[in-house]
Design an enzyme around this catalytic site. Structure first.
Site, PDB file in Angstrom:
ATOM      1  N   THR A   1      -2.985 -13.897  40.396  1.00 35.48           N
ATOM      2  CA  THR A   1      -1.302 -14.903  40.538  1.00 35.48           C
ATOM      3  C   THR A   1      -0.666 -14.126  41.542  1.00 35.48           C
ATOM      4  O   THR A   1      -1.587 -13.187  42.365  1.00 35.48           O
ATOM      5  CB  THR A   1      -0.740 -13.855  39.000  1.00 35.48           C
TER       6      THR A   1
ATOM      7  N   ALA B   1      -4.912  -5.831  32.858  1.00 36.61           N
ATOM      8  CA  ALA B   1      -4.285  -7.271  33.275  1.00 36.61           C
ATOM      9  C   ALA B   1      -3.244  -7.735  32.440  1.00 36.61           C
ATOM     10  O   ALA B   1      -3.338  -7.950  31.532  1.00 36.61           O
ATOM     11  CB  ALA B   1      -5.448  -8.403  33.257  1.00 36.61           C
TER      12      ALA B   1
ATOM     13  N   THR C   1       2.487   0.665  28.089  1.00 34.20           N
ATOM     14  CA  THR C   1       3.420   0.632  28.973  1.00 34.20           C
ATOM     15  C   THR C   1       3.831   2.702  27.867  1.00 34.20           C
ATOM     16  O   THR C   1       3.641   1.748  26.389  1.00 34.20           O
ATOM     17  CB  THR C   1       3.901   0.175  29.077  1.00 34.20           C
ATOM     18  N   ASP C   2       4.970   2.800  27.928  1.00 36.94           N
ATOM     19  CA  ASP C   2       5.908   3.320  27.457  1.00 36.94           C
ATOM     20  C   ASP C   2       7.005   2.947  26.805  1.00 36.94           C
ATOM     21  O   ASP C   2       7.819   2.880  25.929  1.00 36.94           O
ATOM     22  CB  ASP C   2       6.607   4.905  28.312  1.00 36.94           C
ATOM     23  N   GLU C   3       6.972   1.587  27.495  1.00 33.49           N
ATOM     24  CA  GLU C   3       8.553   0.744  26.926  1.00 33.49           C
ATOM     25  C   GLU C   3       8.463  -0.015  25.683  1.00 33.49           C
ATOM     26  O   GLU C   3       8.884  -0.707  25.064  1.00 33.49           O
ATOM     27  CB  GLU C   3       8.252  -0.343  28.305  1.00 33.49           C
TER      28      GLU C   3
ATOM     29  N   TYR D   1       9.038  -8.343  28.151  1.00 33.46           N
ATOM     30  CA  TYR D   1       7.832  -7.580  28.653  1.00 33.46           C
ATOM     31  C   TYR D   1       7.077  -6.786  27.237  1.00 33.46           C
ATOM     32  O   TYR D   1       6.189  -6.352  27.267  1.00 33.46           O
ATOM     33  CB  TYR D   1       8.575  -6.975  29.938  1.00 33.46           C
TER      34      TYR D   1
ATOM     35  N   LYS E   1       3.622  -6.295  25.416  1.00 32.24           N
ATOM     36  CA  LYS E   1       2.961  -5.072  25.085  1.00 32.24           C
ATOM     37  C   LYS E   1       2.523  -4.636  24.379  1.00 32.24           C
ATOM     38  O   LYS E   1       1.396  -4.264  23.363  1.00 32.24           O
ATOM     39  CB  LYS E   1       3.191  -3.645  26.145  1.00 32.24           C
TER      40      LYS E   1
ATOM     41  N   ASN F   1       6.122   4.796  34.083  1.00 28.63           N
ATOM     42  CA  ASN F   1       6.187   4.145  35.816  1.00 28.63           C
ATOM     43  C   ASN F   1       5.580   4.596  35.562  1.00 28.63           C
ATOM     44  O   ASN F   1       5.759   5.807  36.641  1.00 28.63           O
ATOM     45  CB  ASN F   1       7.684   4.310  35.571  1.00 28.63           C
TER      46      ASN F   1
ATOM     47  N   ARG G   1      14.202   7.049  34.851  1.00 25.43           N
ATOM     48  CA  ARG G   1      12.957   7.029  34.413  1.00 25.43           C
ATOM     49  C   ARG G   1      11.816   8.234  34.402  1.00 25.43           C
ATOM     50  O   ARG G   1      12.773   8.755  35.188  1.00 25.43           O
ATOM     51  CB  ARG G   1      12.105   5.515  35.398  1.00 25.43           C
TER      52      ARG G   1
ATOM     53  N   ASN H   1      18.302   6.328  37.936  1.00 28.54           N
ATOM     54  CA  ASN H   1      17.516   5.471  39.609  1.00 28.54           C
ATOM     55  C   ASN H   1      18.433   6.469  40.299  1.00 28.54           C
ATOM     56  O   ASN H   1      17.580   5.873  41.744  1.00 28.54           O
ATOM     57  CB  ASN H   1      17.825   4.128  39.292  1.00 28.54           C
TER      58      ASN H   1
HETATM   59  P1  TYD Z   1      11.433  -1.256  37.496  1.00 27.14           P
HETATM   60  O1  TYD Z   1      10.784  -0.892  38.579  1.00 27.14           O
HETATM   61  O2  TYD Z   1      11.596  -2.964  36.984  1.00 27.14           O
HETATM   62  O3  TYD Z   1      10.674  -0.543  36.142  1.00 27.14           O
HETATM   63  P2  TYD Z   1      10.527  -0.707  34.651  1.00 27.14           P
HETATM   64  O4  TYD Z   1      12.517  -1.754  34.091  1.00 27.14           O
HETATM   65  O5  TYD Z   1       9.845  -0.994  34.005  1.00 27.14           O
HETATM   66  O6  TYD Z   1      11.550   0.452  34.158  1.00 27.14           O
HETATM   67  O7  TYD Z   1      12.683  -0.605  37.434  1.00 27.14           O
HETATM   68  C1  TYD Z   1      12.991   1.393  37.486  1.00 27.14           C
HETATM   69  C2  TYD Z   1      14.419   1.392  37.300  1.00 27.14           C
HETATM   70  O8  TYD Z   1      14.781   0.863  38.419  1.00 27.14           O
HETATM   71  C3  TYD Z   1      14.661   0.353  35.750  1.00 27.14           C
HETATM   72  O9  TYD Z   1      16.268   1.743  35.018  1.00 27.14           O
HETATM   73  C4  TYD Z   1      15.833  -0.559  37.141  1.00 27.14           C
HETATM   74  C5  TYD Z   1      16.144   0.329  37.890  1.00 27.14           C
HETATM   75  N1  TYD Z   1      16.029  -1.414  39.317  1.00 27.14           N
HETATM   76  C6  TYD Z   1      17.240  -1.462  39.298  1.00 27.14           C
HETATM   77  O10 TYD Z   1      18.363  -0.855  39.611  1.00 27.14           O
HETATM   78  N2  TYD Z   1      17.417  -1.867  41.038  1.00 27.14           N
HETATM   79  C7  TYD Z   1      16.224  -2.836  41.028  1.00 27.14           C
HETATM   80  O11 TYD Z   1      16.252  -3.753  41.502  1.00 27.14           O
HETATM   81  C8  TYD Z   1      15.132  -2.924  40.456  1.00 27.14           C
HETATM   82  C9  TYD Z   1      13.954  -3.711  40.350  1.00 27.14           C
HETATM   83  C10 TYD Z   1      15.149  -2.134  38.824  1.00 27.14           C
END
Ligand code: TYD
Length: 331
Positions: A17, A63, A111-113, A136, A140, A165, A200, A235
């Protein structure tokens, strides 16, 4: 692993995909112990054919639809692939091993989520209750439950791993780290959801793969292993470190890419913090993550700078249309 274990036959099943990319595997495509099957795991006929052809004794199931933002706008594909697809694989494996009268191993990579969102303190452990909050994470979590139910009901041999992550080379630029690096390269605004305070726990992809290898060879059937990087970052701290490394590597003026950071509307239901206690996995399997966050980020930054052609190839019209739907107003 294809190179490391020449006596094991590896069959890669992928629907290709939007995030699937055979170029990622060009280094092994000619290996005599490797086969590729272009199959969607929700297609039980095709999956059964693959199981009949190769009669595998181990299944490692990675997958999945995996991007939270996409699950918010289009949840159907998540339940379909992650829940139904897992069931199709479980049934194919169960039937194959029953016919052969052998005991295989089904390793479900999760995932830990599934454990939901933490506040400022605390960590996920093997005792954490399931509390998924995004479509999501819910898909999972459902898949984890179906796998465990096969263990309880049919004595099916499974192991589940729940991981934090991942980041590193070859990651599709919808996830935070490759998205930031791609936008920095193109000098486009870098979208940070909310105030950038969400936390994260970052794990370098090769450390994850090493943990999966240990689980596969030494894990106990019926167990769950938590795998984390012990690298917690908000972040905004992650993105500023990443951009500083990028500027350094590119010879840009110190800190110049930070100007691209743009705070945008928060993600709906945005989980505040994930953190994993991997101590049981470390003690039982003798694994720990080898890459510090700086080392992992530097390798990642260098890879994306050196592989801009790879990036150009995945920035398709479909990606641009996803991007403008997701981030539209700040373009
Ligand atoms: P992501 O990589 O989507 O992983 P997950 O949501 O599974 O943890 O996002 C990591 C973190 O970054 C999450 O707190 C959301 C934030 N984020 C942004 O702030 N901006 C973005 O454009 C994206 C994609 C994620």
């Amino acid at each position: 692993m294809v190179r490391k274990y020449p006596n094991i036959m590896f069959v890669n099943v992928d629907a290709l995909t939007y995030a699937g990319n055979l170029h990622n595997l060009s280094a092994i495509e000619e290996a005599s112990n490797y086969r590729f099957e272009h199959v969607d795991i929700t297609d039980s006929e095709a999956v059964n054919r693959v199981f009949e052809t190769y009669s595998p004794d181990t299944v490692v199931h990675f997958a999945a639809e995996s991007h939270v933002d996409r699950s918010i706008t289009e949840p159907t594909a998540f339940v379909h692939t992650n829940v139904l697809g897992t069931l199709v694989l479980l049934q194919a494996a169960k039937n194959t091993w029953a016919e052969r009268k052998t005991v295989g191993l089904f390793h479900h990579v999760s995932t830990d989520e599934v454990f939901g969102s933490l506040g400022k303190t605390g960590v996920f452990t093997n005792a954490s209750p399931y509390a998924p909050r995004s479509p999501y994470a819910a898909s999972k979590a459902s898949a984890d439950h179906v796998v465990r139910s096969f263990g309880t009901t049919y004595g099916f041999p499974y192991i589940i791993t729940n991981t934090s992550n991942n980041y590193g080379p070859f990651q599709f630029p919808e996830k935070l780290i490759p998205l930031v690096l791609n936008n920095a390269r193109l000098k486009k605004p870098i979208p940070i959801y909310g105030k950038g305070e969400n936390v994260r726990d970052w794990l370098f992809v090769e450390d994850h793969c090493e943990a999966l290898e240990k689980v596969l060879f030494n894990g106990k059937v019926g167990s769950t292993y938590l795998i984390g990087g012990s690298n917690e970052l908000s972040n905004i701290d992650l993105v500023t470190s990443l951009l500083d490394l990028f500027d350094d590597e590119m010879g840009n003026e110190n800190g110049s890419s930070r100007a691209l950071i743009t705070y945008v509307e928060d993600r709906a239901g945005h989980d505040f913090r994930y953190a994993i206690d991997s101590s049981l996995t470390e003690a039982e399997l003798g694994w720990n993550p080898k890459h510090s966050i700086n080392d992992g980020l530097l390798q990642t930054v260098r890879w994306y700078i050196e592989n801009q052609e790879w990036l150009e190839n995945v920035l398709t019209d479909a990606y641009q249309s996803y991007y403008s739907k997701q981030y539209g107003s700040q373009e």
